[in-house]
Design a protein around this motif. Structure first.
Motif, PDB file in Angstrom:
ATOM      1  N   ILE A  83      34.411  43.155  51.254  1.00  0.00           N
ATOM      2  CA  ILE A  83      33.392  43.975  50.915  1.00  0.00           C
ATOM      3  C   ILE A  83      33.966  45.197  50.133  1.00  0.00           C
ATOM      4  CG2 ILE A  83      31.540  45.444  51.734  1.00  0.00           C
ATOM      5  CD1 ILE A  83      30.976  42.510  51.916  1.00  0.00           C
ATOM      6  N   ALA A  84      34.874  45.757  50.752  1.00  0.00           N
ATOM      7  CA  ALA A  84      35.654  46.794  50.126  1.00  0.00           C
ATOM      8  C   ALA A  84      36.435  46.570  48.892  1.00  0.00           C
ATOM      9  CB  ALA A  84      36.780  47.537  50.974  1.00  0.00           C
ATOM     10  N   ALA A  85      36.970  45.443  48.645  1.00  0.00           N
ATOM     11  CA  ALA A  85      37.531  44.711  47.506  1.00  0.00           C
ATOM     12  C   ALA A  85      36.544  44.667  46.481  1.00  0.00           C
ATOM     13  CB  ALA A  85      38.463  43.790  47.805  1.00  0.00           C
ATOM     14  N   SER A  86      35.564  44.000  46.879  1.00  0.00           N
ATOM     15  CA  SER A  86      34.722  43.791  45.688  1.00  0.00           C
ATOM     16  C   SER A  86      34.081  45.016  45.232  1.00  0.00           C
ATOM     17  CB  SER A  86      33.647  42.827  46.112  1.00  0.00           C
ATOM     18  OG  SER A  86      32.772  43.531  47.295  1.00  0.00           O
ATOM     19  N   ALA A  87      34.028  45.877  46.208  1.00  0.00           N
ATOM     20  CA  ALA A  87      33.221  47.321  45.564  1.00  0.00           C
ATOM     21  C   ALA A  87      34.271  47.713  44.592  1.00  0.00           C
ATOM     22  CB  ALA A  87      32.834  48.135  46.896  1.00  0.00           C
ATOM     23  N   SER A  88      35.500  48.021  45.041  1.00  0.00           N
ATOM     24  CA  SER A  88      36.511  48.549  44.226  1.00  0.00           C
ATOM     25  C   SER A  88      36.375  48.191  42.699  1.00  0.00           C
ATOM     26  CB  SER A  88      37.751  48.634  44.740  1.00  0.00           C
ATOM     27  OG  SER A  88      38.274  47.301  44.892  1.00  0.00           O
ATOM     28  N   VAL A  89      36.328  46.935  42.609  1.00  0.00           N
ATOM     29  CA  VAL A  89      36.279  46.133  41.175  1.00  0.00           C
ATOM     30  C   VAL A  89      34.607  45.885  40.546  1.00  0.00           C
ATOM     31  CG1 VAL A  89      38.468  45.256  41.426  1.00  0.00           C
ATOM     32  CG2 VAL A  89      36.384  43.886  42.182  1.00  0.00           C
ATOM     33  N   PHE A  90      33.807  46.498  41.471  1.00  0.00           N
ATOM     34  CA  PHE A  90      32.359  46.595  40.915  1.00  0.00           C
ATOM     35  C   PHE A  90      31.807  45.125  40.640  1.00  0.00           C
ATOM     36  CE2 PHE A  90      34.576  50.319  39.306  1.00  0.00           C
ATOM     37  CZ  PHE A  90      33.815  51.460  40.228  1.00  0.00           C
ATOM     38  N   VAL A  91      31.921  44.329  41.538  1.00  0.00           N
ATOM     39  CA  VAL A  91      31.453  42.956  41.493  1.00  0.00           C
ATOM     40  C   VAL A  91      30.810  42.494  42.839  1.00  0.00           C
ATOM     41  CG1 VAL A  91      33.309  42.166  39.834  1.00  0.00           C
ATOM     42  CG2 VAL A  91      33.409  41.793  42.193  1.00  0.00           C
ATOM     43  N   HIS A  92      29.790  41.749  42.966  1.00  0.00           N
ATOM     44  CA  HIS A  92      29.259  41.240  44.049  1.00  0.00           C
ATOM     45  C   HIS A  92      30.192  40.652  44.882  1.00  0.00           C
ATOM     46  CE1 HIS A  92      26.459  39.062  46.863  1.00  0.00           C
ATOM     47  NE2 HIS A  92      25.536  39.993  46.243  1.00  0.00           N
ATOM     48  N   PRO A  93      30.044  40.725  46.080  1.00  0.00           N
ATOM     49  CA  PRO A  93      30.746  40.127  47.502  1.00  0.00           C
ATOM     50  C   PRO A  93      31.089  38.580  47.276  1.00  0.00           C
ATOM     51  CG  PRO A  93      29.574  41.965  48.468  1.00  0.00           C
ATOM     52  CD  PRO A  93      29.140  41.766  46.864  1.00  0.00           C
ATOM     53  N   ASN A  94      29.918  37.838  47.013  1.00  0.00           N
ATOM     54  CA  ASN A  94      30.049  36.537  46.733  1.00  0.00           C
ATOM     55  C   ASN A  94      30.683  35.920  45.423  1.00  0.00           C
ATOM     56  OD1 ASN A  94      28.563  36.015  48.947  1.00  0.00           O
ATOM     57  ND2 ASN A  94      26.665  35.672  47.967  1.00  0.00           N
ATOM     58  N   THR A  95      30.754  36.859  44.530  1.00  0.00           N
ATOM     59  CA  THR A  95      31.568  36.652  43.004  1.00  0.00           C
ATOM     60  C   THR A  95      32.892  36.981  43.376  1.00  0.00           C
ATOM     61  OG1 THR A  95      29.647  37.205  41.783  1.00  0.00           O
ATOM     62  CG2 THR A  95      31.833  37.355  40.844  1.00  0.00           C
ATOM     63  N   PHE A  96      33.232  37.924  44.279  1.00  0.00           N
ATOM     64  CA  PHE A  96      34.756  38.241  44.435  1.00  0.00           C
ATOM     65  C   PHE A  96      35.290  37.050  45.250  1.00  0.00           C
ATOM     66  CE2 PHE A  96      38.143  40.363  46.598  1.00  0.00           C
ATOM     67  CZ  PHE A  96      38.623  40.738  45.970  1.00  0.00           C
ATOM     68  N   ARG A  97      34.569  36.553  46.321  1.00  0.00           N
ATOM     69  CA  ARG A  97      34.904  35.218  47.303  1.00  0.00           C
ATOM     70  C   ARG A  97      35.333  34.332  46.447  1.00  0.00           C
ATOM     71  NH1 ARG A  97      30.585  37.277  50.459  1.00  0.00           N
ATOM     72  NH2 ARG A  97      31.126  38.253  52.355  1.00  0.00           N
ATOM     73  N   TYR A  98      34.437  33.864  45.343  1.00  0.00           N
ATOM     74  CA  TYR A  98      34.616  32.876  44.379  1.00  0.00           C
ATOM     75  C   TYR A  98      36.278  33.076  43.512  1.00  0.00           C
ATOM     76  CZ  TYR A  98      34.475  30.100  40.253  1.00  0.00           C
ATOM     77  OH  TYR A  98      35.152  29.151  39.353  1.00  0.00           O
ATOM     78  N   ARG A  99      36.284  34.251  43.278  1.00  0.00           N
ATOM     79  CA  ARG A  99      37.421  34.701  42.427  1.00  0.00           C
ATOM     80  C   ARG A  99      38.862  34.601  43.412  1.00  0.00           C
ATOM     81  NH1 ARG A  99      35.786  39.924  38.761  1.00  0.00           N
ATOM     82  NH2 ARG A  99      34.468  38.907  37.410  1.00  0.00           N
ATOM     83  N   ILE A 100      38.533  35.184  44.582  1.00  0.00           N
ATOM     84  CA  ILE A 100      39.721  34.928  45.565  1.00  0.00           C
ATOM     85  C   ILE A 100      40.255  33.552  45.595  1.00  0.00           C
ATOM     86  CG2 ILE A 100      39.002  35.098  47.645  1.00  0.00           C
ATOM     87  CD1 ILE A 100      41.472  37.027  46.245  1.00  0.00           C
ATOM     88  N   ARG A 101      39.202  32.568  45.781  1.00  0.00           N
ATOM     89  CA  ARG A 101      39.363  31.211  45.962  1.00  0.00           C
ATOM     90  C   ARG A 101      40.275  30.594  44.655  1.00  0.00           C
ATOM     91  NH1 ARG A 101      34.247  30.929  48.305  1.00  0.00           N
ATOM     92  NH2 ARG A 101      33.405  30.122  46.366  1.00  0.00           N
ATOM     93  N   ARG A 102      39.740  30.952  43.490  1.00  0.00           N
ATOM     94  CA  ARG A 102      40.297  30.798  42.309  1.00  0.00           C
ATOM     95  C   ARG A 102      41.860  31.162  42.218  1.00  0.00           C
ATOM     96  NH1 ARG A 102      39.926  26.768  39.495  1.00  0.00           N
ATOM     97  NH2 ARG A 102      40.353  27.704  37.761  1.00  0.00           N
ATOM     98  N   VAL A 103      41.961  32.564  42.877  1.00  0.00           N
ATOM     99  CA  VAL A 103      43.311  32.980  42.812  1.00  0.00           C
ATOM    100  C   VAL A 103      44.436  32.002  43.693  1.00  0.00           C
ATOM    101  CG1 VAL A 103      44.853  34.811  43.868  1.00  0.00           C
ATOM    102  CG2 VAL A 103      42.720  35.428  42.691  1.00  0.00           C
ATOM    103  N   ALA A 104      43.990  31.627  44.807  1.00  0.00           N
ATOM    104  CA  ALA A 104      44.729  30.606  45.445  1.00  0.00           C
ATOM    105  C   ALA A 104      45.122  29.426  44.849  1.00  0.00           C
ATOM    106  CB  ALA A 104      43.908  30.372  46.835  1.00  0.00           C
ATOM    107  N   GLU A 105      43.990  28.804  44.152  1.00  0.00           N
ATOM    108  CA  GLU A 105      44.141  27.604  43.405  1.00  0.00           C
ATOM    109  C   GLU A 105      44.985  27.451  42.377  1.00  0.00           C
ATOM    110  OE1 GLU A 105      40.259  26.523  42.572  1.00  0.00           O
ATOM    111  OE2 GLU A 105      39.650  26.159  44.635  1.00  0.00           O
ATOM    112  N   VAL A 106      44.504  28.510  41.499  1.00  0.00           N
ATOM    113  CA  VAL A 106      45.338  28.894  40.253  1.00  0.00           C
ATOM    114  C   VAL A 106      46.882  29.257  40.270  1.00  0.00           C
ATOM    115  CG1 VAL A 106      45.642  30.238  37.806  1.00  0.00           C
ATOM    116  CG2 VAL A 106      43.449  29.300  38.752  1.00  0.00           C
ATOM    117  N   GLY A 107      46.904  30.320  41.288  1.00  0.00           N
ATOM    118  CA  GLY A 107      48.380  30.766  41.520  1.00  0.00           C
ATOM    119  C   GLY A 107      49.225  29.926  42.504  1.00  0.00           C
ATOM    120  N   GLN A 108      48.497  29.014  43.274  1.00  0.00           N
ATOM    121  CA  GLN A 108      49.312  28.021  44.115  1.00  0.00           C
ATOM    122  C   GLN A 108      49.846  29.101  45.073  1.00  0.00           C
ATOM    123  OE1 GLN A 108      51.636  25.333  42.012  1.00  0.00           O
ATOM    124  NE2 GLN A 108      50.540  25.237  40.404  1.00  0.00           N
TER     125      GLN A 108
END
Length: 540
Positions: free
Chosen positions: A492-517
């Motif tokens: 919640i705090a992280a998504s607010a700091s980059v001005f995106v919806h929490p669900n969008t942020f959760r999707y992005r953090i999953r992509r971080v784990a996948e792409v960045g391995q």
């Protein structure tokens, strides 16, 4: 050892009294050489030089004065100055008990001017070897002694002034002159109203064009009574160094006028020697500070000559970040001005400090208590007070090193002061003063970045993969990971700091784990990612 005669209380009274100072109690001839000037502050810790003249600013009444005199016996003060008038009879027994001379400062005189004049008189030749140089029978560069000698020749009180009509030195017997002269001595410069009269009558034009003494009628300013003056310009070749002024009750004889003209040549030599001596002393002090900071075999001897041996020290580094496009000469002059201002500031709070401009940084050696935490707090406060007085426009910052309990540790203290200064210049912290203990992690990160650059290390691992993916897909995975780590995994705090919806942020953090391995549940991988992100920020 001083290259000038001992500076005793009798000399102070001879030069400054009775225009500025009067002796109430004490035997000035019995006092040894004075060690410096201290300013009493009831609300702060006091550090007085040995055998100091203490200025009792704001001390009033016999009871308060007596209490302070008894307190000053501990530090070994030689004299106390308070504002006139005082109850002399009530303080006679205390003066005899403590052995401290009691003086009074004339009403209307400035404490700041008195402090500056006393320091000028008492600190000449503090750094350097012994010597016995004289010019015309007067100690070299001693303008006060020269003023007294000229006053004896002319049988009239004399002042020596610079080109801006500031009083450099004055003779005794100023009480025999007029209110205009007394006002000049008290203010340490000729009052504006008299300067305007002299300019209107072309006095300075005549003075600087003539080789001989110029006779000046008394200025007419309302009901003020004034004596006639005779003045002569002081020259060194084509350069006008200043002038000498005598207040006359009787016209000069031809013999005295010729003596005055010859005396002006001697004043020129002394003024040049005084100026050269100040420059040489500054260079010598800078050399001694440099030697001390290197911490080698010569550090102990250098600290001894600076009067800073056998006590803990701490290094302050004053830096100035030039504005874009700022003229180099202006920046250099500003650095020198700030260095001089820092020396004056530290002289007031810790008289035994030493300051020198080395390259682009002004370094100060500050004596501190043998308690690292208290010493750091004290140094931060001193530096903060100084920068508040200089104002925000200078862009100056101060880095504070570690406490050096012995000379060998001074080099480390300087290194740490430079490290703190570099953090301040980097803009990583929103402050103007920083001790190395408060910014050590930031300093370490900057040094790690330098090491990576020196080794030509390239971004690798998960962060490199995320950065490459962002460049090719115009995505924000690096930004997402940085926000997530900064928020300790709080979506919640992280998504607010980059001005995106929490669900969008959760999707992005999953992509971080996948792409960045990267396994974000692993503390070691999280720490490695945080470190690389910090180093990337330093390179942005």
């Amino acid at each position: 050892m001083s290259t000038h005669p001992a500076r005793g209380l009798s000399r102070v009274l001879e030069d400054f009294g009775p225009t500025l100072l009067d002796l109430v109690h004490g035997d000035p001839s019995a006092a040894a050489e004075l060690g410096g000037v201290g300013i009493h502050d009831p609300h702060d810790e006091q550090h007085y030089p040995e055998r100091a003249v203490v200025l009792g600013v704001g001390v009033h009444g016999a009871e308060e004065t007596a209490r302070l005199m008894r307190r000053l016996t501990g530090p070994g003060a030689a004299a106390l100055v308070v504002r006139a008038p005082v109850d002399a009879a009530a303080l006679e027994a205390v003066a005899a008990e403590t052995g401290i001379a009691l003086l009074t400062l004339t009403r209307g005189a400035s404490w700041a001017q008195l402090a500056a004049m006393l320091r000028t008189l008492l600190s000449e030749g503090d750094v350097g070897e012994a010597g016995g140089q004289t010019l015309g029978g007067v100690p070299s560069g001693d303008l006060f002694a020269l003023a007294n000698a000229i006053a004896t020749l002319l049988d009239a009180p004399v002042t020596i002034e610079d080109r801006r009509s500031r009083i450099l030195a004055f003779s005794g017997r100023q009480d025999e002159a007029d209110p205009a002269r007394v006002a000049s001595i008290l203010a340490r410069r000729v009052p504006e109203r008299y300067l305007r009269v002299h300019e209107e009558h072309g006095v300075f034009r005549k003075l600087y064009r003539s080789e001989r003494p110029v006779h000046i009628p008394p200025p007419t300013l309302g009901d003020e009574a004034a004596l006639p003056r005779v003045a002569i310009a002081v020259r060194a070749g084509d350069e006008i160094l200043g002038s000498v002024w005598a207040a006359l009750r009787e016209p000069l004889t031809q013999e005295r006028e010729e003596a005055f003209q010859e005396a002006a040549k001697l004043v020129a030599l002394h003024m040049l020697r005084h100026r050269a001596g100040a420059d040489a002393e500054n260079r010598l002090r800078a050399d001694l500070v440099t030697t001390a900071l290197e911490g080698g075999s010569g550090a102990v001897a250098a600290l001894g000559r600076l009067g800073l041996a056998d006590e803990p020290l701490l290094v302050l580094a004053l830096g100035l970040e030039p504005a874009a496009g700022e003229d180099h000469a202006h920046v250099t002059a500003e650095r020198q001005r700030l260095t001089s201002a820092l020396a004056v500031h530290l002289m007031a709070v810790q008289p035994r400090s030493a300051v020198a401009l080395l390259g682009d940084v002004a370094y100060a050696l500050l004596p501190v208590p043998d308690d690292p935490a208290f010493a750091r707090e004290r140094a931060v406060q001193v530096a903060t007070d100084f920068l508040q007085r200089t104002g925000d426009r200078t862009g100056a910052v101060v880095g504070i090193g570690s406490v050096a309990p012995e000379p060998a540790a001074l080099a480390r203290s300087r290194t740490n002061a430079d490290r703190a200064l570099r953090v301040l210049f980097s803009g990583r912290v929103a402050r103007r003063v920083a001790a190395i203990g408060d910014v050590s992690i930031d300093a370490l990160l900057i040094e790690m970045r330098d090491l990576a650059v020196a080794n030509r290390d390239e971004l690798s691992g998960p962060i490199a993969r995320l950065a490459a993916y962002d460049r090719s897909h115009n995505s924000h995975l690096v930004e997402t990971l940085r926000a997530w780590l900064d928020a300790f995994g709080d979506v919640i705090a992280a998504s607010a700091s980059v001005f995106v919806h929490p669900n969008t942020f959760r999707y992005r953090i999953r992509r971080v784990a996948e792409v960045g391995q990267i396994d974000l549940r692993d503390p070691s991988e999280r720490f490695a990612a945080m470190l690389q992100l910090r180093l990337m920020g330093l390179c942005d």
